[in-house]
Scaffold this active site. Structure first.
Site: not given
Length: 371
Positions: A8-9, A43, A67
């Site tokens: 994730d980012g 990301e 996501d």
């Protein structure tokens, strides 16, 4: 044995202080970031560092939970076409974040990688853990760059600390991209004055990036999607699937709100093809000066303008009927605040453009009033 990790980012301001993280368990995770970057860069960097951290176990399948549809589509659908065009999009414009994408292209060679979408901020334990760490890094940079978490890493990986050489190299890439994408906008136009980016969108299906003869030779991941290498980013396809309930029904208010935020993003407004797909054919705007702008006039103005992020504060979102949504929000830039209203209309289905089957939301009218 399959290695399963979430990546994730996070970016505060987007662009702004940014962080990335991948997470397997409390003893196996890693994080890093930059003083200035975007959510999409975070990301991508999370996936890149995960691939590098597991390179010594490349014979084991790797399952990456994301996501972000941007990441998954970049690596499994769009990248082969971009490479054939010399890392340019179908309209001839350079691909954003190309240095990170080239590094990812190399890191995917010979790997058995599956990407699976998970809905962000929905209680998925691995995704939440990665998001918490990425946001913690971004927050640390926002507070001056002290006590930045880096994590224990992957056992046996031979990598430097993420805040050292790798982070400085990625930061340089980030800054060079931002200098070209974030500039200054004139005060006349209301909806397009000073952009603000939103969190990256998400897809609706699991896609596989399996090694093959062509993948090994070209260094690109292959997707189990027909015609995937010809696909190009489209704001409707990358946003609408992110806002569906358990029955698969689109949350129209959430979709339109996300589209409005994305429309204020520098990289989006700098791509007139994407803007043209968002604006309704009969689009009109009353600017902050009182001037009325047509769709064609707005596109011409955008072609000659620079763009800069602003802060956006949502105020209300009302579904007037099945085909109309009214958004109201406040933007702030350089000490100036503007109250804004946007009317979105649901047009006919446009599956050929990758939109949802129930139709496409387009911006019909916008007005900005300085406070």
């Amino acid at each position: 044995m399959t290695i399963t990790a979430a990546a994730d980012g996070s970016a505060l301001g987007n662009p702004g202080p940014a962080g990335w993280a991948w997470y397997i368990d409390d003893e196996t995770w890693r994080a890093g970031g930059w003083p200035h970057g975007t959510n999409n860069q975070g990301e991508l960097m999370a996936v890149l560092d995960l691939l590098r951290s597991t390179a010594h176990r490349a014979d084991e399948p790797l399952k990456i939970l994301c996501d972000s549809q941007y990441v998954i589509n970049c690596l499994t659908k769009w990248m082969p076409g971009w490479k054939r065009k010399g890392w340019r999009k179908a309209d001839g414009k350079p691909v954003l974040n190309v240095d990170l994408l080239k590094d990812l292209d190399d890191a995917l060679k010979g790997r058995n990688v599956a990407f699976e979408w998970v809905k962000g901020h929905a209680g998925h334990s691995l995704n939440e853990a990665a998001d918490d760490r990425a946001r913690a890094v971004a927050t640390a940079y926002q507070r001056g760059g002290k006590s930045i978490p880096s994590g224990p890493g992957f056992p046996g990986a031979q990598l430097s600390e993420p805040q050292n050489a790798e982070t400085r190299r990625a930061e340089t890439r980030s800054l060079s991209v931002q200098r070209s994408d974030a500039r200054t906008a004139p005060a006349e136009a209301a909806v397009f004055q000073n952009p603000h980016a939103a969190t990256g969108p998400a897809p609706s299906a699991t896609v596989q990036a399996q090694p093959s003869a062509s993948a090994s030779a070209s260094g690109s991941a292959s997707a189990s999607v027909s015609g995937a290498d010809e696909a190009e980013p489209d704001l409707f396809s990358v946003l609408e699937e992110d806002f569906r309930d358990s029955a698969g029904q689109q949350d129209a208010v959430a979709t339109v709100t996300a589209l409005e935020k994305r429309l204020l993003e520098p990289a989006v407004r700098g791509d007139l093809g994407e803007v043209a797909r968002i604006l309704h054919p009969d689009f009109e705007e009353i600017g902050s000066s009182g001037r009325t702008w047509s769709r064609e006039e707005m596109l011409l103005v955008l072609a000659d303008e620079d763009h800069e992020p602003v802060d956006m504060t949502p105020l209300s979102a009302s579904r007037l009927n099945e085909s109309a949504i009214l958004l109201q929000y406040r933007t702030r830039s350089a000490g100036r605040t503007v109250l804004r209203s946007s009317l979105w209309l649901l047009t006919e289905p446009a599956s050929s453009r990758g939109a949802a089957a129930e139709g496409t939301w387009r911006l019909r009218f916008h007005q900005g009033t300085p406070e």
